[in-house]
Write an enzyme that holds these catalytic residues in place. Sequence first.
Site, PDB file in Angstrom:
ATOM      1  N   CYS A  14       0.829  -1.205   0.000  1.00 12.99           N
ATOM      2  CA  CYS A  14       0.000   0.000   0.000  1.00 12.99           C
ATOM      3  C   CYS A  14       0.864   1.256   0.000  1.00 12.99           C
ATOM      4  O   CYS A  14       1.385   1.658   1.052  1.00 12.99           O
ATOM      5  CB  CYS A  14      -0.925  -0.017   1.214  1.00 12.99           C
ATOM      6  SG  CYS A  14      -1.898   1.486   1.352  1.00 12.99           S
ATOM      7  N   CYS A  57      -0.498   4.135   2.191  1.00 14.68           N
ATOM      8  CA  CYS A  57      -0.318   3.961   3.644  1.00 14.68           C
ATOM      9  C   CYS A  57       1.139   4.153   4.050  1.00 14.68           C
ATOM     10  O   CYS A  57       1.426   4.784   5.063  1.00 14.68           O
ATOM     11  CB  CYS A  57      -0.727   2.554   4.083  1.00 14.68           C
ATOM     12  SG  CYS A  57      -2.155   1.874   3.281  1.00 14.68           S
ATOM     13  N   ASP A  58       2.060   3.579   3.291  1.00 16.51           N
ATOM     14  CA  ASP A  58       3.451   3.476   3.753  1.00 16.51           C
ATOM     15  C   ASP A  58       4.441   4.345   2.982  1.00 16.51           C
ATOM     16  O   ASP A  58       5.609   4.443   3.386  1.00 16.51           O
ATOM     17  CB  ASP A  58       3.915   2.006   3.645  1.00 16.51           C
ATOM     18  CG  ASP A  58       3.028   1.077   4.464  1.00 16.51           C
ATOM     19  OD1 ASP A  58       2.522   1.526   5.503  1.00 16.51           O
ATOM     20  OD2 ASP A  58       2.844  -0.076   4.043  1.00 16.51           O
TER      21      ASP A  58
END
Length: 303
Positions: free
Chosen positions: A130, A133-134
């Site tokens: 992701c 997200c990261d």
Amino acid sequence: MYDIVIVGAGTAGLSAAIYAERAGKKALVLEAAAYGGQIINTPDIENYPGIAHISGFDFATGLYNQAKDLGAEIKFEKVLGIETDGNEKIVKTSGGEYRCKAVILATGAKNRPLGLDNEKELVGKGVSYCATCDGMFFRNQPVAVNGGGNTAVEDAEFLANFCSKVYIIHRRDAFRADEKEVERLKAKENVEFILNATVTKLNADDKGLKSIEVTDKNTKEVRTLEVNGLFVAIGQSPDNTAFANVTKLDSKGYIEAGEDLKTGTDGIFTAGDCRTKTVRQLTTAASDGAVAALAACAYIDAL
Ligand code: NAP
């Protein structure tokens, strides 16, 4: 006792809840993880008719609030299986069981791993599925993205905005992603395309990923890329084994259903990416949700 229990709070499941509630039926949505499904991780949606730009998070949150405001109940419990009792269905979850007249399975699909030796151990230490997200953990650092679909190309474009260098590695020389997205990525100066190649090794120390090895499919030449992050975006696979007793699964584990979204069991319907279909898009997930909910309502009314 609910009219319809919907398994999965992604685009298909929440769309089904909206249609069920608007048709006067009491709907319960059960979700094992977070609402929104796959789209919640997409930085920018550009192909939903009528909405020029919206983040996946805003889109999913809008759907979630719309379903709740219309009266749908949403509970965060993992569904473990479904049994039938005459015309009633019993949905067994990590929190208990729910009886209903119809079920819509909208379980979506999960990110597919590369299957490399130490991949699992490196999740959170350099390997991610992701970018939204990261990605920020890799600000000003070199990263790689693996895949040739819309997710990979959009992830690479997003990461190129703040990572020092982005390699996009794809196993063929033609992309599955929309041409427009690929052209936009090609225009980024800090993006390097590595085509006809696969990621074959992850090199790490105790702090995390240090480099990856990429093998050219034709020449078998191995190249080492010094990257701190690898974003795997090679598609999804379904997780429907818990429903094999009430549905027919195809060889890849997708639920078999025609365009009426009926499964082999009366009163059990399916919607979205978890079913056999050729086009898996946000629009087709929303469309499936509507069709499945209306089919479930008609089924209940005829009981
Ligand atoms: P996808 O379209 O299925 O693409 C997966 C990619 O990974 C393909 O290029 C495939 O290569 C490659 N791949 C598969 N297995 C591999 C392996 N073992 N090793 C190396 N490469 C592998 O998946 P996606 O990009 O996640 O997209 C899923 C669906 O969501 C698509 O319909 C997509 O259009 C949609 N989507 C839409 C948006 C948007 O509208 N904004 C954003 C994201 C996703 P091959 O091409 O060789 O098969």
